[in-house]
Design an enzyme around this catalytic site. Sequence first.
Site, PDB file in Angstrom:
ATOM      1  N   ASP A  92      -4.778   8.357   4.551  1.00 67.69           N
ATOM      2  CA  ASP A  92      -3.304   8.260   4.623  1.00 67.69           C
ATOM      3  C   ASP A  92      -2.795   8.118   6.054  1.00 67.69           C
ATOM      4  OD1 ASP A  92      -3.245   8.705   1.840  1.00 67.69           O
ATOM      5  OD2 ASP A  92      -3.122  10.871   2.115  1.00 67.69           O
ATOM      6  N   GLU A 151       1.619   6.077  -5.952  1.00 67.18           N
ATOM      7  CA  GLU A 151       1.998   6.993  -4.881  1.00 67.18           C
ATOM      8  C   GLU A 151       2.108   6.243  -3.555  1.00 67.18           C
ATOM      9  OE1 GLU A 151      -1.112   9.867  -4.943  1.00 67.18           O
ATOM     10  OE2 GLU A 151      -2.643   8.495  -4.192  1.00 67.18           O
TER      11      GLU A 151
END
Length: 322
Positions: free
Chosen positions: A35, A201
């Site tokens: 991420d 997401e």
Amino acid sequence: MFKLFLLTSLLFLLPIFHCYSLPEPCSGTCVNAHDPSIVIRPNGTYFRFSTGGKIAIHTAPDLRGPWTYKGAALPNGSKINLKGNQDLWAPDVSLVDNLYHLFYSVSTFGSQASAIGLARSPSMDAGTWTDLGAAGISSDATKRYNAIDPNLIYVNGTYHMSFGSFWDGIFQVEMNSPPTTAKSNVQPTQIVHNSAESAMEGPALFRYGEYYYLFFSKGQCCGLDRSRPAAGKEYRIMVCRSGVSTGGFVDKSGRACTNGGGTVVLESHGWVYGPGGQGVFQDPVHGPVVYYHYVDTRVGYADGQKRFGWNKLDFTTGWPAV
């Protein structure tokens, strides 16, 4: 003529293969980069923030590297009183009024007991971050969303936060100014939903030309060394676009992002497996860029082995292509 007709007809029967460029070069510390969030300081130094290590900070002189570990942004974890406050996820960093704002997620796998927190720094250097705690966006089992994976955008004098994972998809809420908390009298609105596959997401909004492009990840992100999804269900990067930043996002076929829409930008190919957790920005050297983490199948599938990858984006057709 008949042979040409026959050959053309047979081509329509062949499966369609997508051709993607391999990740651009990366040197230095390019592993355990889950991420990632990239910000460039005015002096040209690149900062990379990532999940794990209390938000690990790496710096480099260029997107290619060499990336050097500098420490943890929040070495003491978060002051948010939730399980997971020592294992912070999905940082999103941007400059607001001469202070760098780092939004992060506090949660645990499979739980809706989640919250988005905020830390600030004048420089982004390790040891300079002050944790402000909760940013007014949280979730529990009564909510339609999961309050993780924040992404801040500023448009026409207003801040909005896009966020979300699984459950009913990705949502957006208006923030106060400065954006330390969400507006308490405004309910989050849904901007991405797919009833057939809830694994969505990591929103990342990016303006290019006349459109706002909403990038997001879809599929199984983690634990790939223990189990992997069916082919085609791996983590992958999707996109929808809209003329405004607050909704109405559709994919290339015109299907609404709130009704299962989403056009693939990047998916597994060659030795690249499960790219996602992306960010998008205008690099001063390389132009529009998508960056992400991915599994190098030649190395291993464990979460700690995920590598930092990036590619240039081409918007010639009005849709981003790697």
